[in-house]
Design a protein around this motif. Structure first.
Motif, PDB file in Angstrom:
ATOM      1  N   THR A   1      -8.031  -4.964  -7.657  1.00 48.15           N
ATOM      2  CA  THR A   1      -7.704  -3.748  -6.921  1.00 48.15           C
ATOM      3  C   THR A   1      -8.614  -3.644  -5.706  1.00 48.15           C
ATOM      4  OG1 THR A   1      -6.983  -2.576  -8.910  1.00 48.15           O
ATOM      5  CG2 THR A   1      -7.603  -1.227  -7.016  1.00 48.15           C
TER       6      THR A   1
ATOM      7  N   GLN B   1       1.220   8.534  -0.251  1.00 46.74           N
ATOM      8  CA  GLN B   1       1.607   9.738  -0.990  1.00 46.74           C
ATOM      9  C   GLN B   1       1.607  10.918  -0.027  1.00 46.74           C
ATOM     10  OE1 GLN B   1      -0.843  10.602  -4.383  1.00 46.74           O
ATOM     11  NE2 GLN B   1       0.115  12.586  -4.765  1.00 46.74           N
TER      12      GLN B   1
ATOM     13  N   GLY C   1      -2.899   4.954  -0.625  1.00 49.52           N
ATOM     14  CA  GLY C   1      -3.416   4.540  -1.927  1.00 49.52           C
ATOM     15  C   GLY C   1      -4.134   3.205  -1.890  1.00 49.52           C
ATOM     16  N   THR C   2      -4.474   2.703  -3.062  1.00 47.33           N
ATOM     17  CA  THR C   2      -5.179   1.435  -3.188  1.00 47.33           C
ATOM     18  C   THR C   2      -4.201   0.269  -3.085  1.00 47.33           C
ATOM     19  OG1 THR C   2      -4.987   1.500  -5.600  1.00 47.33           O
ATOM     20  CG2 THR C   2      -6.951   2.494  -4.623  1.00 47.33           C
ATOM     21  N   ARG C   3      -4.751  -0.936  -2.962  1.00 46.56           N
ATOM     22  CA  ARG C   3      -3.949  -2.152  -2.838  1.00 46.56           C
ATOM     23  C   ARG C   3      -4.155  -3.027  -4.071  1.00 46.56           C
ATOM     24  NH1 ARG C   3      -2.053  -5.085   1.556  1.00 46.56           N
ATOM     25  NH2 ARG C   3      -3.167  -3.697   2.996  1.00 46.56           N
TER      26      ARG C   3
ATOM     27  N   VAL D   1       0.851  -1.185   0.000  1.00 45.60           N
ATOM     28  CA  VAL D   1       0.000   0.000   0.000  1.00 45.60           C
ATOM     29  C   VAL D   1       0.890   1.239   0.000  1.00 45.60           C
ATOM     30  CG1 VAL D   1      -1.796   1.262   1.213  1.00 45.60           C
ATOM     31  CG2 VAL D   1      -1.792  -1.241   1.243  1.00 45.60           C
TER      32      VAL D   1
ATOM     33  N   ILE E   1      -1.753  10.561   1.942  1.00 46.83           N
ATOM     34  CA  ILE E   1      -2.870   9.851   1.320  1.00 46.83           C
ATOM     35  C   ILE E   1      -2.465   8.396   1.134  1.00 46.83           C
ATOM     36  CG2 ILE E   1      -4.361   9.683  -0.698  1.00 46.83           C
ATOM     37  CD1 ILE E   1      -3.913  12.662  -1.155  1.00 46.83           C
TER      38      ILE E   1
END
Length: 296
Positions: free
Chosen positions: A132, A39, A59-61, A36, A57
């Protein structure tokens, strides 16, 4: 090493279990939870050495699952592959469950099979699922419940004219504070259910640990049920009356409050309303699940 996972369709297609060594079903190969990314939002002053991080932030996995479909002597390999092809869709969402934890994902594409005959033939087929996870954190499979109730000893019933220890009669008292321990590594939302046995005006739930609260500026009456959710993407305030259809109460939200979250660790919660004596007419239970960045 992951020995078993269960994938449940949120579109009503049922569920699928993959196990290591399951020659008659779907053989689980490897599961890669991915990483993961974070940012960072930074700023710098003139002549500053380095920078200052003001926000991050998450993020997605990226999720990857490798498995095998074996013939096993039953002759239904093609049928089970056809089930896989129909089960997974890149326009639908799924829940993956693993050792008491769960995470939601959406496939990036349909099931992929390798072109090599050694891995794709009439006896065995290797498959790959790439997906995702838009919300990259794991949660427990079942919610934790926190009730604003306590059991107290209200009176004693004498036995054998005082010659023996009295029998303690227990009863459930209403409590106006409750404590819970969020064992996850992130703050998490709650679902609160407030059932009213009398008139209650402007009920609130306050997190004394963070100092924040959520409230509804409205009077509630006997037989009504108020459900409040502060979960990401599921924020709502819904009234279930004793008779009639559910009603959206978002317009009555106390805008001086916030969509409260439970902080990691200890949280002390309290009930409030316009008249403190009216708290006796509220039966409140909170539900939440801790959130985890990684699982073993």
């Amino acid at each position: 090493m992951k020995r078993e996972i269960t994938i449940r369709s949120l579109a009503g297609r049922g569920e699928l279990t993959l196990r290591q060594g399951d020659a008659g079903g779907y053989w689980l190969g490897t599961v890669d939870w991915g990483q993961v990314p974070g940012q960072h939002q930074e700023y710098r002053h003139l002549n500053q050495v380095g920078s200052t991080i003001v926000d991050t932030i998450v993020g997605t996995r990226a999720l990857s699952i490798v498995g095998w479909v074996l013939d096993g002597g039953t002759g239904d390999l093609r049928e089970r592959c056809a089930f896989l092809n129909a089960f997974f869709s890149p326009v639908e969402d799924y829940i993956l469950e693993y050792e008491g934890k769960k995470i939601q994902f959406r496939p990036d594409s349909s099931i992929q099979y390798p072109p090599e005959y050694r891995q794709n033939n009439e006896k065995v087929r290797k498959f790959l699922l790439q997906a995702t996870c838009p919300f990259p954190l794991f949660s427990d499979r079942t919610d934790m419940a926190v009730a604003f109730d306590s059991t107290g000893k209200l009176f004693r019933f004498p036995t054998n004219f005082g010659q023996e220890a009295p029998l303690v009669m227990g009863s459930q008292n209403r409590a106006y504070t409750a404590e819970t321990n969020n064992t996850g590594g992130f703050q998490t939302g709650i679902t609160a259910r407030l059932r009213f046995s009398g008139t209650v005006e402007n009920p609130r739930i306050r997190n004394l640990t963070s100092g924040k609260y959520i409230g509804v500026n409205r009077a509630f009456h006997k037989g009504e049920l108020l459900e409040i959710s502060t979960l990401p993407g599921e924020k709502r305030m819904t009234l279930y009356p004793a008779q009639g259809e559910p009603e959206n109460l978002i317009r009555y939200r106390d805008f001086g409050g916030e969509w409260i979250q439970l902080l990691p660790g200890r949280n002390l919660l309290a009930l409030e309303c316009a008249n403190p004596d009216q708290r006796l007419s509220m039966a409140v239970t909170l539900f939440y699940t801790p959130l985890y960045l990684e699982v073993e």
